[in-house]
Design a protein around this motif. Structure first.
Motif, PDB file in Angstrom:
ATOM      1  N   LYS A 171      25.336  48.084  31.977  1.00 28.49           N
ATOM      2  CA  LYS A 171      25.932  48.991  32.966  1.00 28.49           C
ATOM      3  C   LYS A 171      26.670  50.109  32.244  1.00 28.49           C
ATOM      4  O   LYS A 171      26.979  50.007  31.052  1.00 28.49           O
ATOM      5  CB  LYS A 171      26.901  48.236  33.869  1.00 28.49           C
ATOM      6  N   PRO A 172      26.948  51.204  32.968  1.00 33.78           N
ATOM      7  CA  PRO A 172      27.777  52.272  32.388  1.00 33.78           C
ATOM      8  C   PRO A 172      29.167  51.731  32.066  1.00 33.78           C
ATOM      9  O   PRO A 172      29.643  50.778  32.698  1.00 33.78           O
ATOM     10  CB  PRO A 172      27.854  53.322  33.493  1.00 33.78           C
ATOM     11  N   PHE A 173      29.820  52.346  31.076  1.00 35.08           N
ATOM     12  CA  PHE A 173      31.147  51.909  30.657  1.00 35.08           C
ATOM     13  C   PHE A 173      32.006  53.141  30.409  1.00 35.08           C
ATOM     14  O   PHE A 173      31.678  53.967  29.555  1.00 35.08           O
ATOM     15  CB  PHE A 173      31.031  51.066  29.378  1.00 35.08           C
ATOM     16  N   GLY A 174      33.077  53.286  31.139  1.00 37.67           N
ATOM     17  CA  GLY A 174      33.998  54.407  30.931  1.00 37.67           C
ATOM     18  C   GLY A 174      33.489  55.709  31.519  1.00 37.67           C
ATOM     19  O   GLY A 174      32.517  55.739  32.265  1.00 37.67           O
ATOM     20  N   ILE A 175      34.165  56.794  31.133  1.00 35.91           N
ATOM     21  CA  ILE A 175      33.869  58.102  31.736  1.00 35.91           C
ATOM     22  C   ILE A 175      33.075  59.032  30.818  1.00 35.91           C
ATOM     23  O   ILE A 175      32.703  60.123  31.223  1.00 35.91           O
ATOM     24  CB  ILE A 175      35.175  58.804  32.174  1.00 35.91           C
ATOM     25  N   VAL A 221      27.692  52.943  27.456  1.00 33.65           N
ATOM     26  CA  VAL A 221      27.086  51.835  28.192  1.00 33.65           C
ATOM     27  C   VAL A 221      27.441  50.510  27.534  1.00 33.65           C
ATOM     28  O   VAL A 221      27.606  50.431  26.317  1.00 33.65           O
ATOM     29  CB  VAL A 221      25.542  51.972  28.283  1.00 33.65           C
ATOM     30  N   ARG A 222      27.557  49.474  28.359  1.00 32.59           N
ATOM     31  CA  ARG A 222      27.713  48.113  27.844  1.00 32.59           C
ATOM     32  C   ARG A 222      26.310  47.598  27.568  1.00 32.59           C
ATOM     33  O   ARG A 222      25.411  47.750  28.397  1.00 32.59           O
ATOM     34  CB  ARG A 222      28.434  47.218  28.831  1.00 32.59           C
ATOM     35  N   VAL A 223      26.140  46.985  26.393  1.00 33.23           N
ATOM     36  CA  VAL A 223      24.829  46.534  25.946  1.00 33.23           C
ATOM     37  C   VAL A 223      24.877  45.052  25.620  1.00 33.23           C
ATOM     38  O   VAL A 223      25.819  44.581  24.988  1.00 33.23           O
ATOM     39  CB  VAL A 223      24.398  47.330  24.689  1.00 33.23           C
ATOM     40  N   ALA A 251      14.139  53.354  30.508  1.00 31.81           N
ATOM     41  CA  ALA A 251      14.743  53.046  31.804  1.00 31.81           C
ATOM     42  C   ALA A 251      13.834  52.095  32.580  1.00 31.81           C
ATOM     43  O   ALA A 251      12.630  52.027  32.319  1.00 31.81           O
ATOM     44  CB  ALA A 251      14.950  54.334  32.601  1.00 31.81           C
ATOM     45  N   PRO A 252      14.387  51.369  33.563  1.00 29.99           N
ATOM     46  CA  PRO A 252      13.547  50.515  34.406  1.00 29.99           C
ATOM     47  C   PRO A 252      12.412  51.288  35.086  1.00 29.99           C
ATOM     48  O   PRO A 252      11.367  50.727  35.369  1.00 29.99           O
ATOM     49  CB  PRO A 252      14.524  49.960  35.439  1.00 29.99           C
ATOM     50  N   SER A 253      12.603  52.581  35.294  1.00 29.64           N
ATOM     51  CA  SER A 253      11.559  53.418  35.904  1.00 29.64           C
ATOM     52  C   SER A 253      10.407  53.681  34.946  1.00 29.64           C
ATOM     53  O   SER A 253       9.367  54.186  35.345  1.00 29.64           O
ATOM     54  CB  SER A 253      12.161  54.755  36.338  1.00 29.64           C
ATOM     55  N   GLY A 254      10.612  53.363  33.645  1.00 26.65           N
ATOM     56  CA  GLY A 254       9.584  53.623  32.637  1.00 26.65           C
ATOM     57  C   GLY A 254       9.848  54.876  31.823  1.00 26.65           C
ATOM     58  O   GLY A 254       9.207  55.115  30.808  1.00 26.65           O
ATOM     59  N   ARG A 255      10.787  55.692  32.274  1.00 30.21           N
ATOM     60  CA  ARG A 255      11.130  56.915  31.556  1.00 30.21           C
ATOM     61  C   ARG A 255      11.737  56.564  30.200  1.00 30.21           C
ATOM     62  O   ARG A 255      12.634  55.725  30.110  1.00 30.21           O
ATOM     63  CB  ARG A 255      12.138  57.713  32.380  1.00 30.21           C
ATOM     64  N   PRO A 296      29.000  58.807  33.339  1.00 25.04           N
ATOM     65  CA  PRO A 296      28.560  57.505  33.842  1.00 25.04           C
ATOM     66  C   PRO A 296      27.335  57.627  34.756  1.00 25.04           C
ATOM     67  O   PRO A 296      26.496  56.730  34.810  1.00 25.04           O
ATOM     68  CB  PRO A 296      29.757  56.973  34.622  1.00 25.04           C
ATOM     69  N   GLU A 297      27.214  58.743  35.460  1.00 21.58           N
ATOM     70  CA  GLU A 297      26.080  58.946  36.358  1.00 21.58           C
ATOM     71  C   GLU A 297      24.768  59.036  35.570  1.00 21.58           C
ATOM     72  O   GLU A 297      23.752  58.470  35.983  1.00 21.58           O
ATOM     73  CB  GLU A 297      26.281  60.216  37.206  1.00 21.58           C
ATOM     74  N   ALA A 298      24.795  59.741  34.444  1.00 23.83           N
ATOM     75  CA  ALA A 298      23.589  59.851  33.606  1.00 23.83           C
ATOM     76  C   ALA A 298      23.216  58.486  33.036  1.00 23.83           C
ATOM     77  O   ALA A 298      22.040  58.114  32.997  1.00 23.83           O
ATOM     78  CB  ALA A 298      23.816  60.856  32.481  1.00 23.83           C
ATOM     79  N   ALA A 299      24.221  57.720  32.621  1.00 20.42           N
ATOM     80  CA  ALA A 299      23.981  56.391  32.052  1.00 20.42           C
ATOM     81  C   ALA A 299      23.474  55.417  33.110  1.00 20.42           C
ATOM     82  O   ALA A 299      22.667  54.525  32.805  1.00 20.42           O
ATOM     83  CB  ALA A 299      25.262  55.862  31.414  1.00 20.42           C
ATOM     84  N   ALA A 300      23.904  55.582  34.359  1.00 12.86           N
ATOM     85  CA  ALA A 300      23.537  54.643  35.430  1.00 12.86           C
ATOM     86  C   ALA A 300      22.036  54.582  35.661  1.00 12.86           C
ATOM     87  O   ALA A 300      21.506  53.531  36.041  1.00 12.86           O
ATOM     88  CB  ALA A 300      24.263  55.014  36.725  1.00 12.86           C
ATOM     89  N   ALA A 301      21.320  55.677  35.410  1.00 15.72           N
ATOM     90  CA  ALA A 301      19.867  55.681  35.601  1.00 15.72           C
ATOM     91  C   ALA A 301      19.167  54.726  34.632  1.00 15.72           C
ATOM     92  O   ALA A 301      18.022  54.341  34.841  1.00 15.72           O
ATOM     93  CB  ALA A 301      19.318  57.096  35.431  1.00 15.72           C
TER      94      ALA A 301
END
Length: 181
Positions: free
Chosen positions: A15-19, A23-25, A45-49, A75-80
Motif C-alpha cells: 500500500k502507499p505509505f506517507g505523503i 510504498v510499503r513493500v 501494476a495489477p493492471s499489467g502496466r 500517495p495517489e500515484a503509488a495507489a495505482a
C-alpha cells in the motif's frame, strides 16, 4: 532493463505509505539485504502496466520495507500500484552456494524419477517448518515431494530437469490395495 520475461519478482507493493509517494513493500525474496542495494526496478501494476524506475529511498519498518521510487511523487500515484510486483533482471541475482537454487530456477522444471519416468511439472514451492515441499502436477494429479537430499537426487538447471528418488507411499497409486477401484 531486460524484458519482463527475464525478470524475477522480489517484492509486492502492499500500500502507499506517507505523503511523498513511498510504498510499503512485502519481500518475496529470502536473500538478506535484497532491497538495500537496489538502484532501479521494474514495477508491474495489477493492471499489467509496467514502469521502470529508480529507487530513491529504502528503509526497514516493522518487518517490511518502505521504498520510494522516482515514478511516484504522491500517495495517489503509488495507489495505482497497490498489489503490484517489484521485479529485477535475473542477471542481478547473487550466485548461491552449490546445491542451492532460487525458486524461479525450479518452478517449471520437468520432474522425473530415477528410472526416467516423467512425474510432472514443478509448479509451486511450499514453505514448511522443516523443509520446502515441491508441488508437482500432471494431468490434474498432484504429488508433494519434500526438498531433501534423500529425495532430490539431482537438479539440472540448464536442461530444466529434476530427478527424484521415490519413497514408498509417495505416489497415490502406490497406496491403493488390490481391491481399489
Amino acid at each position: 532493463m531486460a524484458d519482463t520475461a527475464e525478470m524475477i519478482t522480489i517484492g509486492m507493493i502492499v500500500k502507499p505509505f506517507g505523503i511523498r509517494g513511498e510504498v510499503r513493500v512485502r519481500s518475496l525474496s529470502d536473500v538478506p539485504g535484497r532491497f538495500a542495494g537496489l538502484k532501479a526496478v521494474t514495477l508491474v501494476a495489477p493492471s499489467g502496466r509496467a514502469v521502470v524506475t529508480a529507487v530513491n529511498r529504502m528503509r526497514e519498518d516493522r518487518g517490511s520495507y518502505v521504498l520510494g521510487f522516482d515514478a511516484f511523487s504522491s500517495p495517489e500515484a503509488a495507489a495505482a500500484f497497490r498489489g503490484g510486483l517489484i521485479k529485477i533482471p535475473r542477471s542481478e541475482t547473487p550466485p548461491l552456494p552449490a546445491g542451492q537454487y532460487y525458486e524461479f530456477e525450479l518452478v517449471g522444471m520437468t520432474v522425473v524419477d530415477e528410472a526416467g519416468r516423467a512425474l510432472g511439472t514443478l509448479e509451486e514451492v511450499l514453505e514448511t517448518g522443516n523443509n520446502h515441499v515441491f508441488v508437482i502436477r500432471r494431468e490434474g494429479r498432484e504429488i508433494l515431494i519434500p526438498s531433501t537430499r534423500q529425495v532430490v537426487a539431482s537438479v539440472d538447471v540448464p536442461s530444466r530437469t529434476m530427478t527424484v528418488r521415490l519413497i514408498k507411499g509417495m505416489l497415490d497409486d502406490e497406496n491403493r490395495g488390490p481391491d481399489a477401484v
